[in-house]
Design an enzyme around this catalytic site. Sequence first.
Site, mmCIF file in Angstrom:
data_model
loop_
_atom_site.group_PDB
_atom_site.id
_atom_site.type_symbol
_atom_site.label_atom_id
_atom_site.label_comp_id
_atom_site.label_asym_id
_atom_site.label_seq_id
_atom_site.Cartn_x
_atom_site.Cartn_y
_atom_site.Cartn_z
ATOM 1 N N TYR A 161 0.818 -1.210 0.000
ATOM 2 C CA TYR A 161 0.000 0.000 0.000
ATOM 3 C C TYR A 161 0.853 1.261 0.000
ATOM 4 C CZ TYR A 161 -3.916 -2.978 1.580
ATOM 5 O OH TYR A 161 -4.875 -3.940 1.709
ATOM 6 N N HIS B 93 0.195 -11.480 1.627
ATOM 7 C CA HIS B 93 -0.742 -10.600 0.921
ATOM 8 C C HIS B 93 -1.437 -11.280 -0.256
ATOM 9 C CE1 HIS B 93 -1.465 -6.087 -0.173
ATOM 10 N NE2 HIS B 93 -2.560 -6.803 -0.286
#
Length: 283
Positions: free
Chosen positions: A51, A109
């Site tokens: 992110y 992830h």
Amino acid sequence: MQSSKALTLTAHGATMPAIGYGTMELPDRPAELVAFAIASGYRLIDTARKYGTEERVGEGIRASGIARSELWVTTKVTEENAREADFLRSAETSLKALGLDYVDLLLVHWPQPNVPLTETLGALAKAKRQGLARHIGVSNYTIAMLDEAVHVCPEPLVTNQIEYHAYLPQDRMMAALRRHGMILTAYCPTARGKLLDDPVIGEIAKAHGKSPAQICLRWLIQQPMVAAVPRALEEGHIVENLDVFGFALSDGEMKQVSALRSRKIRIADPPQRAPKWDLETVD
């Protein structure tokens, strides 16, 4: 204002808030928004190395002045770092960026088909055993991947963080997670806003005097062992997303929302990293 502690979920020794603040793509004032979310009652902050918000999340946590022990911080190791040495280095880099000694939850992830699950999940377990994370889990895993991960991981997995909302059925995945005693953590809980204009959601929202986003979130957390990490870019929406504990949807309203799953709309499907998703049916 109600705290997210109004509802928590427990799995394998972890007690996690049912609503968290998602920090993917916070273009403006990210540290301020994180600090505001914490001041508003959020206790779960969700970020990831990919992110690019870990540094700002750390700033927001420090600015909030709240004790570290009161927060649940989740971050994730990207699939490019699925090899053991890279994985542990990524986790340590995340902690430095966040300015924390540990995270409460560390996730893989996205799956990495070119690296054996035994190596990646072994590294994930090692991160926990080394004190980098209190709890561990996965994200974007299919049912087969989840079953294998649970089998090979030396430490218990708390959650699979996946896309889940009223336009995307996840019945088979939910059954698999229940079988393993795990939590489903939903991202994109409003289908990136697509659900907010749905007339079914709108009618239910009107009946309760709530916003469409609150109905979407309430539908999720009213299901057993489901948490959600909505993103919000405005203070008003941050407050709104947490205010979902003082009302409940009727059985009929839950069924009305659940019927929308026949749309089968998936938002997050990056071709370079998404697995072949499970086929889900709608009863």
